[in-house]
Design an enzyme around this catalytic site. Sequence first.
Site, PDB file in Angstrom:
ATOM      1  N   SER A   1     -10.680  -0.039   6.769  1.00  0.00           N
ATOM      2  CA  SER A   1      -9.796  -0.035   5.289  1.00  0.00           C
ATOM      3  C   SER A   1      -9.339  -1.360   4.692  1.00  0.00           C
ATOM      4  CB  SER A   1      -8.910   0.990   5.347  1.00  0.00           C
ATOM      5  OG  SER A   1      -9.212   2.328   5.054  1.00  0.00           O
TER       6      SER A   1
ATOM      7  N   LYS B   1       0.943  -1.204   0.190  1.00  0.00           N
ATOM      8  CA  LYS B   1       0.050  -0.138  -0.044  1.00  0.00           C
ATOM      9  C   LYS B   1       0.939   1.180  -0.086  1.00  0.00           C
ATOM     10  CE  LYS B   1      -3.906   2.067   2.463  1.00  0.00           C
ATOM     11  NZ  LYS B   1      -4.849   1.885   3.690  1.00  0.00           N
TER      12      LYS B   1
ATOM     13  N   SER C   1     -10.150   2.291   2.456  1.00  0.00           N
ATOM     14  CA  SER C   1      -9.108   2.844   1.769  1.00  0.00           C
ATOM     15  C   SER C   1      -8.107   2.046   0.801  1.00  0.00           C
ATOM     16  CB  SER C   1      -8.181   3.876   2.498  1.00  0.00           C
ATOM     17  OG  SER C   1      -7.643   3.141   3.552  1.00  0.00           O
TER      18      SER C   1
HETATM   19  N1  GLN Z   1     -13.545   4.516   5.712  1.00  0.00           N
HETATM   20  C1  GLN Z   1     -12.818   5.121   6.722  1.00  0.00           C
HETATM   21  C2  GLN Z   1     -12.514   6.543   6.412  1.00  0.00           C
HETATM   22  O1  GLN Z   1     -13.132   6.879   5.449  1.00  0.00           O
HETATM   23  C3  GLN Z   1     -11.882   4.144   7.229  1.00  0.00           C
HETATM   24  C4  GLN Z   1     -10.508   4.453   6.281  1.00  0.00           C
HETATM   25  C5  GLN Z   1      -9.821   3.686   6.860  1.00  0.00           C
HETATM   26  O2  GLN Z   1      -9.735   2.648   7.457  1.00  0.00           O
HETATM   27  N2  GLN Z   1      -8.366   3.831   6.677  1.00  0.00           N
HETATM   28  O3  GLN Z   1     -11.881   7.179   7.465  1.00  0.00           O
END
Ligand code: GLN
Length: 491
Positions: free
Chosen positions: A182, A78, A158
């Site tokens: 995410s 990532k 994400s």
């Molecule tokens: N969807 C969540 C956010 O927008 C979680 C994102 C994440 O876990 N990095 O913050």
Amino acid sequence: MSIFDLTIAEAGKKLAAKEISAVELTSAYNDAVTALNPRLNAYITVTPELALTQAKAADARIAAGQAGPLTGIPLAMKDLFCTEGVRTTAASKILEPFIPPYESTVSAQLLAAGAVILGKANLDEFAMGSSNITSGYGPVENPWKRNGSDAKLVPGGSSGGSAAAVSARLALGATGTDTGGSIRQPAAFTGLAGIKPTYGRCSRYGIVAFASSLDQAEPMARNVEDCAILLNAMAGFDTKDSTSAERAVPDFTKALTKGVKGLRIGIPAEYRLEGTNPEILALWDKGIEWLKAQGAEIVEISLPHTKYGLAVYYIVAPAEASSNLARYDGVRFGARVDGVDLIDMYERTRAAGFGTEVKRRIMIGTYVLSHGYYDAYYLKAQKVRNLILRDFTNAFDKVDAILTPTAPSAAFGLGEKMDDPVTMYLNDVFTVPASLAGVPAMSVPAGLNAEGLPLGLQVIGKHFDEETVFAVSAAIERAAGFSALPDVRAK
Ligand code: GLN
């Protein structure tokens, strides 16, 4: 059988037996990335030559009899993990020119285990999002399609690039990070397994910070076993991260065959949200039956503060983000837009460098931390976060693990749920509570919906009891027998 059908465990055995070479495996993956990445946009940066150099070193190590289970295994990293000498953008324009002078601990540990890195996977900008559409480098396409439709779907977020890469077979496994869901939500959207370990299990050193009290590194792979192999290499105490836990790392693969006989599995009443898609609820019921059939005891539990999870998360995470992102000032990292004076330079740099969602979070975060609102929002949220943690501690007096759905829907269309940010935030409703409590949680692919899209079930465990999470997840995996494949993939 194609080389792309191998899992990490299977490829590892073939490499060790010298039936295939790491160079052969890496070349196949490099070619697949060249062929499919322009369409899927799963990688922001590809590193085929570096991957081949690493593969050659892996072959030498295998020849010398010094290989481990990840030696020669091609992975996607990532693009939130700093990689020495390889551009790390966090999917933000503000870090477009940033080449880290050092390696994150997790990626360093994977490299030390002999893994091959094919490139840096796309994500939502600074990991803020649930569909990978906030990336400054364009959205990622989910390799899965609805039956009979060619509409583009999101891979979740994400860690959407990691998910699309592994699902389309542009990597054997990937690293992700999870702040509020995410890795679990994109894993569910793409038919993969992914585990968020206990907060502190993996070092955060060298991971671009989003919300420091929530961020965790994690593996994503095609099955539960591969996640265990990856986590074995990623986890561990690190003196460079004061929140990493000084705990021995067990061999997680040993937990896979433990079974669930005699385990008590909690089913939280509060997760039966009104209006939840009936297909998701039906799959959850199936999961309950699968575990019962393998000897688990099902226990109704209550997590009464779950309903505040999203509200708390969307105060705490932006608050920490607004503070963490203050460092992008045009002086120390990445991009810079000159101005008439210092303040003007800061403003121009940040206006040009950050995308809309990141700006929204910085504004929410500075607001809830500001004098006069701190007590009403931030402090209150911290108190409720504690109650959410207490819900879990109370529940774990009675049960060994908890079973819930991973996400309230299957993958949705690119461009859907974009009218208002709150609709997007609702994606995290089932994943956020475990993040706030810091407990481990895994998503396992468990079935397809009527449109042919994958759905996941989530297994939540006690702090530092990833082993039970793996045992329960493996039991679900065995019962589900999930074998469906996405339309778009390397063959
Ligand atoms: N969807 C969540 C956010 O927008 C979680 C994102 C994440 O876990 N990095 O913050």
